[in-house]
Design an enzyme around this catalytic site. Sequence first.
Site, short mmCIF file in Angstrom:
data_model
loop_
_atom_site.label_atom_id
_atom_site.label_comp_id
_atom_site.label_asym_id
_atom_site.label_seq_id
_atom_site.Cartn_x
_atom_site.Cartn_y
_atom_site.Cartn_z
CB CYS A 57 6.45 8.65 6.44
SG CYS A 57 6.14 9.78 8.08
CD GLU A 60 0.95 5.04 -1.72
OE1 GLU A 60 0.78 3.86 -1.58
OE2 GLU A 60 2.18 5.40 -2.01
NE ARG A 112 -1.15 -0.88 -1.23
CZ ARG A 112 -0.33 -1.70 -0.67
NH1 ARG A 112 -0.32 -2.68 -0.03
NH2 ARG A 112 1.20 -1.28 -0.62
NE ARG A 164 -0.09 1.97 1.49
CZ ARG A 164 -0.28 0.88 2.33
NH1 ARG A 164 -1.60 1.08 3.11
NH2 ARG A 164 0.29 -0.18 2.47
#
Length: 470
Positions: free
Chosen positions: A87, A125, A176, A178
């Site tokens: 990102c 992802e 987790r 995501r």
Amino acid sequence: MPRAPFKYADLFAGIGGFHAMLDHAGGQCVYVSEIDREARETYTRNWIEPLPVRHQPVLNTDITLDTPEDLPVGVPEHHVLAAGFPCQPFSKSGYQRGMDEARGTLFWNIARILEERTPAVVLLENVRNIAGPRHRHEWETIIRTLRELGYRVSDTPTVFSPHFLPPHRGGTPQVRDRVFILGTYIGRERVREELEAGLRPAVTVARGPVEGWQAADWRSEWVLDADEAITDIQRYRLSAQETAWVNVWDDLVQRMWSSTGMRLPGFPLWSDEWVPERSLDAAELDDLPPWKRQILVKNARFYDANRRVIDAWRKDHPEFNDFPASRRKLEWQAQDAASLWETVMHFRPSGIRAKAATYLPALVAITQTSIYGPRRRRLTPHEAARLQGLPRSFNFGQQRDSASYKQVGNGVAVGAAWHVFRTHVLRDAADLPKELVKAVLEADLNPVGDALSSEAFAAVAHDAEQPKAS
């Protein structure tokens, strides 16, 4: 080797989480890009070297080299593009075309490949924050760019975690969350027509348990190897000093239970702040941030309510005063566990955190490796890889443990990725190549193979056989 039903490209590939799930569906990897040398070596060892030379994918070290602005991209034709992209901040110079705003970021390189190769499906992802309020511009730019390139994509992020999946669906005991972004290529004109008609796809999967699976039924030991099978296991055992930290705190857990019939409270315990509440200075408290003021008051009240137990405990453990400051803090999140040694622990800069030994916190790229209390040791890199859904055969060779932990922490959870990808393919089957759809939907629901021990499936089967309470 028979012709594969579909081909895929694996970008920002890490150690191969996407490869594991797409390979599971019979896909052929034709292109891999990973800039980190050690991660690339791990990927090559596990996914490329076992293949016949003629079926090995192109291996690239830097995606920017194969995505020039004015020349053809160097990525072969493929049907699925998967990428766990970094990102980065995007340009905010007005509402320009998405491709222009993405320029200078690694998402732009993904967009260049999509523009030229138009694979049928794109699967991206990223960390959950990509869809948060601080990254709204980035999120809107990504969605706008994909639509301009001809991809049907949802405005709403798909957020999912492997601990919501039961073992037979590829779940693993790891929280987790995501963000997954999934798009189907239908062409620019049709994307525009659907948007004008108000036809916007919903979130691919909901964030929540699948098939009624209860996440509290997970057991961390289902990803552990037998201690006797671990080479040089002493490297992972707690040191004498670390064991002493746990033993002293565990003595307080036992004394609290004997005295009050209760475990420790859930707020952070800061032993250096165990003073009578009446001794707190109201003016000083008012100058503190609300979160810190609340912790100090709660610790003072905890001390007032349990002074006799605490003072006796500290008197019996004078060594506690010499513990590092971060080890004089404890956060109990283990519900009714009878002992610290029954929990999963993390030695954090903010203190020791203890959780129930059901599912584990998300693996992270920095090393704060989970400690499995019943075995008095840390998870090994091999066990961490299995927590991500990678097979028992997966290996890191002779590389440093720190590099292996980092690679796993940066990776994608195979089961979670497979669940959202398979759901997307099922939903958009009419607009996807028939061979791709057939391969994905006929593949086993569980892509993680032997990542979990047989005890996981036996326990679930046993629970399913038990009569339900009326």
